[in-house]
Design an enzyme around this catalytic site. Structure first.
Site, mmCIF file in Angstrom:
data_model
loop_
_atom_site.group_PDB
_atom_site.id
_atom_site.type_symbol
_atom_site.label_atom_id
_atom_site.label_comp_id
_atom_site.label_asym_id
_atom_site.label_seq_id
_atom_site.Cartn_x
_atom_site.Cartn_y
_atom_site.Cartn_z
ATOM 1 N N ILE A 67 -0.122 9.854 -9.724
ATOM 2 C CA ILE A 67 1.223 9.895 -10.312
ATOM 3 C C ILE A 67 1.342 8.790 -11.357
ATOM 4 C CG2 ILE A 67 3.705 9.783 -9.863
ATOM 5 C CD1 ILE A 67 3.078 10.401 -6.926
ATOM 6 N N ASP A 102 0.945 -0.264 3.679
ATOM 7 C CA ASP A 102 0.514 0.355 2.431
ATOM 8 C C ASP A 102 1.675 0.413 1.436
ATOM 9 O OD1 ASP A 102 -1.410 2.257 0.867
ATOM 10 O OD2 ASP A 102 0.426 3.421 1.064
ATOM 11 N N LYS A 143 2.519 -1.598 -2.399
ATOM 12 C CA LYS A 143 2.872 -0.814 -3.585
ATOM 13 C C LYS A 143 4.221 -1.237 -4.161
ATOM 14 C CE LYS A 143 0.165 3.227 -2.170
ATOM 15 N NZ LYS A 143 0.214 4.624 -1.661
#
Length: 400
Positions: free
Chosen positions: A132, A197, A201
């Site tokens: 993305i 995770d 990000k």
């Protein structure tokens, strides 16, 4: 001719190799006719059956000291030796691209500064959204905006689990086992389901948006392991869904509030419709308002495509730094939990009258001996103080 190297030949590294070989003519057209030649693949394992086994090396210095190599894709993962290798390459005047979110979140400010000092680039499009596009749009397409908020579904594994709970009535444990059976979750799923995770990000995105290093160790992080099927069903009755959200609010005082947590989202929000293993990132700018980036956030070729796109960008700009930067400040930039206010989605073992006596309610979802409701907005300390008077089953922030 641009000569490149790949460090790490796992899932993403092999995907980078495959794309370079498959789309060589397409890559040439995107580098103004300059061919991209793969010269080395670094890996400690043997690949004697590989059709181009001569490309493989176990010696990092062979890549470091080869002046022909101008771009290196670091897809090893982990912090060490990826950090040491990346730092040495940048200091040597080589461009580096990466999918390594842990490395970018931990050492990003330092590595970006080294890249600038040596007039090369450290690029990391694949580190947040996989395939993305998000880093490039934030750095270039939205550069005229002050980014005020980022809210994203940043982990496909947890989104798949919650989707199975919402759509198919599975328990968390059953949905997790299903995700593992389908290859969407690791044998040890802690990094995903505990929110680590997503935390790294959102730290990268918040750092990029604010220009200041956001330390992921200071981000309050909660995963989805305590979300029950009853929570999901009740949220649906309240015209909402539960999603694991990475959230960052760039405050007017220059501080940044960031958190990762399961949140209640109204079904009217575009994020509520993001299902299965798909990810989505909503970015709010003071000029464009809300824009959303959507797609699969992981996968071999999806992630590798972002790495290769960064390689091409480095080839095109190999003699100039693109000025992607954030700095480490002397004073902590992270805002306190009471610098922002949220409404809360609450399930309790209390009657309506008991709830009304403790907290101001925006609306009730259920009104029996076990009440579910949405509160008015309040700080986290206020929420803790008021809700402590009740027998709480679940309490989640509402993404408004």
């Amino acid at each position: 001719m641009a000569k490149v190297a790949i460090m790490g030949y796992g899932t993403v590294g092999s995907g980078v190799y495959e794309i370079i070989r498959r789309n060589s003519e397409k890559l040439r057209s995107n580098t103004y006719g300059e061919p991209v030649e793969l010269k080395y693949i670094l890996d400690i394992r043997d690949f004697d059956d590989h059709p181009e086994k001569e490309l493989f090396t176990k010696e990092f210095d062979e890549i470091l000291n080869d002046e022909e190599v101008t771009v290196v894709a670091e897809v090893m993962g982990g912090l060490h030796p990826a950090y040491e290798f990346t730092k040495s390459l940048l200091q040597k005047g080589k461009n580096v691209t990466t999918s390594n979110k842990e490395l970018v979140a931990t050492y990003g400010s330092e590595l970006l500064a080294i890249a600038r000092e040596n007039n090369v680039n450290y690029m990391f499009e694949a580190s947040v959204g996989g395939g993305i596009p998000i880093i490039h749009p934030m750095h270039q397409c939205l550069v005229a905006n002050n980014i005020t908020r980022i809210a994203g579904i940043l982990n496909g594994t947890t989104n798949y689990i919650l989707y199975q709970m919402i759509e198919n009535g599975k328990s968390f444990e059953t949905a997790l086992a299903d995700a593992q059976a389908n290859g969407f979750a690791e044998k040890n799923p802690a990094a995903d389901v505990e929110g680590f995770d997503a935390c790294r990000k959102i730290a990268i995105l918040a750092s990029l948006a604010s220009g200041k290093e956001i330390n992921y160790n200071n981000i309050e992080t909660k995963g989805i392991t305590e979300i029950t099927l009853d929570d999901v069903v009740c949220a649906g009755e309240g015209n909402g869904v539960i999603k694991l959200i990475g959230y960052a609010d760039m405050l007017e005082n220059g501080k940044v509030y960031a958190t990762v947590a399961p949140m209640f989202i109204s079904k009217g929000s575009p994020l509520a419709a993001v299902n299965d293993v798909f990810n989505a990132i909503m970015v709010t700018g003071d000029c464009v308002d809300d824009v959303m980036f959507y797609g699969k956030g992981a996968g071999k070729l999806a992630t590798a495509s972002a790495v290769v796109a960064d390689i091409l960008d480095c080839v095109r700009h190999r003699n100039s730094n693109k000025n992607i930067i954030w700095t480490k400040t002397e004073e902590p930039v992270e805002a306190g939990r009471d610098d922002v206010s949220f409404a809360y989605f609450v399930r309790s073992n209390n009657s309506v009258s008991e709830v009304n006596a403790a907290v101001k309610v925006d609306r009730f979802i259920t009104e029996d001996d076990k009440s579910a409701f949405i509160t008015d907005k309040m700080t986290e300390s206020e929420a803790e103080e008021r809700l402590s008077k009740l027998d709480i089953i679940t309490s989640l922030k509402v993404l408004g």
